[in-house]
Write an enzyme that holds these catalytic residues in place. Structure first.
Site, short mmCIF file in Angstrom:
data_model
loop_
_atom_site.label_atom_id
_atom_site.label_comp_id
_atom_site.label_asym_id
_atom_site.label_seq_id
_atom_site.Cartn_x
_atom_site.Cartn_y
_atom_site.Cartn_z
N CYS A 100 0.81 -1.21 0.00
CA CYS A 100 0.00 0.00 0.00
C CYS A 100 0.85 1.27 0.00
CB CYS A 100 -0.90 0.04 1.23
SG CYS A 100 -1.99 -1.36 1.34
N ARG A 114 5.94 -0.39 -5.66
CA ARG A 114 5.78 -1.17 -4.43
C ARG A 114 4.86 -2.38 -4.65
NH1 ARG A 114 6.57 3.06 -0.06
NH2 ARG A 114 5.33 1.84 1.38
N TRP A 139 -2.59 -3.02 -1.69
CA TRP A 139 -2.16 -4.42 -1.86
C TRP A 139 -3.00 -5.21 -0.87
CZ3 TRP A 139 0.41 -8.18 1.16
CH2 TRP A 139 0.94 -9.25 0.44
N ASN A 149 -2.43 2.21 5.36
CA ASN A 149 -1.44 1.17 5.07
C ASN A 149 -1.17 0.46 6.39
OD1 ASN A 149 0.81 -0.33 4.39
ND2 ASN A 149 2.18 1.43 4.22
N GLY A 150 -1.23 -0.87 6.39
CA GLY A 150 -0.96 -1.60 7.63
C GLY A 150 -2.08 -2.58 7.92
N GLU A 185 18.18 -18.79 -4.00
CA GLU A 185 17.77 -17.56 -4.69
C GLU A 185 17.32 -17.86 -6.13
OE1 GLU A 185 16.89 -14.72 -4.11
OE2 GLU A 185 17.34 -13.42 -5.79
N LYS A 217 13.63 -17.00 -7.56
CA LYS A 217 13.39 -16.19 -8.77
C LYS A 217 12.45 -16.93 -9.73
CE LYS A 217 14.34 -13.14 -7.64
NZ LYS A 217 14.98 -12.53 -6.53
N GLU A 220 8.84 -17.05 -8.32
CA GLU A 220 8.19 -15.74 -8.27
C GLU A 220 7.64 -15.29 -9.61
OE1 GLU A 220 11.62 -13.51 -6.63
OE2 GLU A 220 10.07 -12.43 -5.52
N HIS A 262 18.80 -37.63 1.04
CA HIS A 262 18.07 -37.70 2.32
C HIS A 262 16.59 -37.39 2.14
CE1 HIS A 262 21.76 -38.34 4.48
NE2 HIS A 262 22.30 -37.31 3.84
N LYS A 280 6.39 -5.01 -3.97
CA LYS A 280 7.81 -4.68 -3.94
C LYS A 280 8.29 -4.33 -2.55
CE LYS A 280 11.80 -3.94 -5.80
NZ LYS A 280 12.52 -5.19 -6.10
C1 F6R Z 1 12.26 -11.44 -3.99
C2 F6R Z 1 12.17 -10.22 -3.23
C3 F6R Z 1 11.74 -10.33 -1.81
C4 F6R Z 1 12.47 -9.28 -0.95
C5 F6R Z 1 11.91 -9.29 0.47
C6 F6R Z 1 12.65 -8.34 1.38
O1 F6R Z 1 12.66 -11.22 -5.30
O2 F6R Z 1 12.42 -9.17 -3.73
O3 F6R Z 1 11.92 -11.61 -1.31
O4 F6R Z 1 13.83 -9.58 -0.95
O5 F6R Z 1 10.56 -8.94 0.45
O6 F6R Z 1 12.57 -7.04 0.89
P1 F6R Z 1 13.62 -5.94 1.31
O7 F6R Z 1 14.95 -6.36 0.77
O8 F6R Z 1 13.13 -4.68 0.69
O9 F6R Z 1 13.64 -5.90 2.80
#
Ligand code: F6R
Length: 609
Positions: free
Chosen positions: A2, A27, A74, A103-104, A482, A486, A489, A505, A604
């Site tokens: 948000c 965001r 969001w 927001n929250g 990671e 990716k 996601e 295992h 984001k």
């Molecule tokens: C994945 C991604 C998220 C952020 C996570 C933490 O691609 O971007 O997993 O890494 O939400 O966000 P920050 O780094 O902004 O604290």
């Protein structure tokens, strides 16, 4: 997640609100809306589409005004539908006296809802936000500032709110507790927003509100009271916020652009580092690094994986014990605090609610030595920590983090060397060798980017799969995690990552001819062990897709596809290997036709718990 923008001015503020929302789009959101004070009434426009669509909608009906609030939502409580989009009105849509954005998460919303329904309020949405709108209306005394101060006393949870009333046309009141909110000061006009970037181009005079603050914005004044209702002065900062997302240029998506920016931004992050010195992290860093004897890393998601990689570096090079914790877990578990810990938070946005809460929790346990690795110099995380290293990734628009990750790793490697130096674990020769490797990183990354055509060919195969396994060993295990993150996601393919030795295992049971197994194969001390793990996969018919260092003596064959990484890069190898996995995820998503930059359900900047 948000985003809030609000304004009180003597000019039409629609363009400011819309521009602010556009700057907050990065965001992530699923609906948006604006409410304005127009002709003695409150009017609003809401959309479950993009901000540009909302803008068109407002132009069509000529919605303008001098006072108003706007929001990107969001969804948490209630589906992403237009009746759940903010601003929320009270007492009802036709007879609105109060408009509010939030927001929250309000934890006691059920209890308040029941109370307000008993008072006759009719709810139009499933949101926790509408509860606050009705509460403000119920408590309204004719003085919105006073009313909001009373209303927030009833709220449990995290919130940033902005609210205005039909009866006070030149006033917006805002408050925060647990969610970020800033005030922007103009000449004869004032603003409120979730971050300074939303107001870039409108004002650079910014106040960061503190927990529990309530602010009264009128044309010529911005009065703040603290959590005790006492009037306070907060420092005004001149903030040159980034003016939003750069152009896409020749790229199809921001994610692709950001992957290709990595040589430059890693170079920028390490720019000016001519020698290893703790002061890179702040004036007090030497004293802090001397005092501590362990490191606790707190982060979420991709940032957590950069922390996991750093654990390998710090323990092997600086010989300092490191624990890495998922922030949302750490804050709620009983841990054993130690005051001689360096608490390191890692965050792209610097606003992640879980990480901030974990940091505060660590401090409440007596761990005062805090450092953040963060991409936003003006963020809450930087303000909360004693020490900081600002990565220079620039604005990251793609929801899936790429360049933020590699710049975090670059900064964490610097931290490793600084800790090693303070502990007398770094000779001059070693320092010189590491510096040389760091300086070469941008061109080493460029060489990996040149593998794109080969990776695109693999992506065609992956696009047809619904599952994938990622294997790595040692410091490349977090890189496998990671890579899997990716892929899930942005392509929505189910992907799991394991340290390769763990395969037998359990996860080996998943391996069939249908299972692609991505293997990170740097030519390090574990390469022969890794080759045995690869045999275990082949024996079950699994298809291996191996990123092998040039000198690792792994060759393509039946069921074994190999892409050669240009060079073996020692300690810094994770920074190179992750780039190839980013490209694999990107091209697989592209082949599947997903919304690469805005994957479903994700935001984001995760500013709620
Ligand atoms: C994945 C991604 C998220 C952020 C996570 C933490 O691609 O971007 O997993 O890494 O939400 O966000 P920050 O780094 O902004 O604290």
């Amino acid at each position: 997640m948000c985003g809030i923008v609000g304004a009180v001015a003597q000019r039409n503020i629609t363009p400011i609100l819309i521009e602010g929302l556009k700057r907050l789009e990065y965001r992530g959101y699923d609906s948006c809306g604006v409410a304005l004070h127009t002709d003695g009434r409150l009017q609003r426009s809401r959309s479950t589409s993009r901000v540009a669509e909302l803008e068109k909608q407002m132009q069509e009906v000529g919605l303008q005004g001098f006072t108003g609030i706007a929001h990107t939502r969001w969804a948490t409580h209630g589906a992403p539908a237009s009746h759940n989009a903010h601003p929320h009105f009270s007492p009802s849509s036709d007879n609105a006296r109060i408009a509010l954005v939030h927001n929250g998460i309000i934890e006691n919303h059920d209890e308040l809802r029941a109370e307000l329904i008993a008072l006759g309020y009719v709810f139009q949405s499933q949101t926790d936000t509408e509860v606050i709108a009705h509460l403000v209306d119920h408590l309204y005394t004719g003085d919105l500032f006073e009313t909001v101060q009373q209303a927030v006393k009833r709220l449990h949870g995290a919130y940033a709110i902005a609210v205005f009333s039909r009866e006070e046309p030149h006033r917006v009141v805002a408050a925060r507790q647990g969610s970020p909110l800033i005030v922007g000061l103009g000449k004869g006009e004032n603003f409120v927003a979730s971050d300074a970037m939303a107001l870039a181009g409108t004002t650079d005079q910014i106040i960061y509100l503190e927990e529990g603050d309530v602010v009264d914005l009128q044309l010529g004044r911005a009065w703040i009271v603290d959590v005790n209702g006492k009037q306070v002065e907060r420092e005004v900062k001149t903030v040159h916020a980034h003016t939003g997302a750069a152009e896409l240029g020749p790229y199809r998506h921001y994610m692709q652009k950001e992957i290709f920016e990595q040589p430059r931004v890693v170079g920028d992050t390490l720019e000016g580092v001519t020698g290893i010195m703790p002061e890179l992290f702040g004036d007090e860093a030497y004293k802090v690094f001397k005092e501590i004897d362990r490191v606790l890393i707190l982060a979420c998601g991709t940032s957590y994986y950069s922390g996991l990689t750093a654990k390998y570096w710090i323990e092997s090079i600086a010989k300092v014990p490191v624990s890495v914790e998922i922030a949302s877990e750490y804050r709620y578990r009983d841990s054993v605090p130690n005051p001689s810990t360096l608490v390191v938070t890692i965050s792209q946005s610097g606003e992640t609610a879980d990480t901030i809460a974990a940091l505060k929790h660590a401090r409440s346990l007596g761990m005062e030595n805090t450092l953040t690795i963060c991409n936003v110099a003006t963020s809450a995380m930087v303000r909360e920590c004693k020490l900081a290293y600002i990565t220079r990734a620039g604005v990251e628009v793609g929801v899936a983090s790429t360049k933020a990750f590699t710049t975090q790793l670059s900064a964490l490697f610097l931290l490793t060397l600084s800790l090693a130096q303070v502990n007398g674990r770094l000779t001059e020769e070693e320092e010189a060798a590491h510096l040389k490797d760091m300086r070469h990183l941008p061109s080493a990354i460029s060489a990996v980017l040149a593998l794109e055509p080969q990776i695109m060919a693999w992506a065609e195969d992956f696009a047809r799969k619904e599952n994938a396994l990622f294997l790595g060993r040692g410091m490349h295990y977090p890189i496998a995690l990671e890579g899997a993150l990716k892929l899930k996601e942005i392509s929505y393919i189910h992907a799991e990552a394991y340290p390769a030795g763990e395969l037998k295992h359990g996860p080996l049971a998943l391996v069939t001819e249908e299972m692609p197994v991505v293997t990170i194969a740097p030519n390090d001390a574990l390469i022969e062990k890794l080759k045995s793990n690869m045999q275990e996969v082949r024996a079950r018919g699994g298809q291996l897709y191996v990123f092998a260092d040039v000198d690792s003596r792994i060759t393509s064959g039946e069921g074994v596809h190999v892409i050669r990484m240009p060079e073996h890069y020692g300690c810094l190898s994770p920074i190179l290997h992750v780039v190839s996995l980013q490209l694999l995820a990107y091209h697989t998503a592209l082949a599947r036709g997903t919304d690469v930059d805005k994957p479903r359900n994700l935001a984001k900047s995760v500013t709620v718990e």
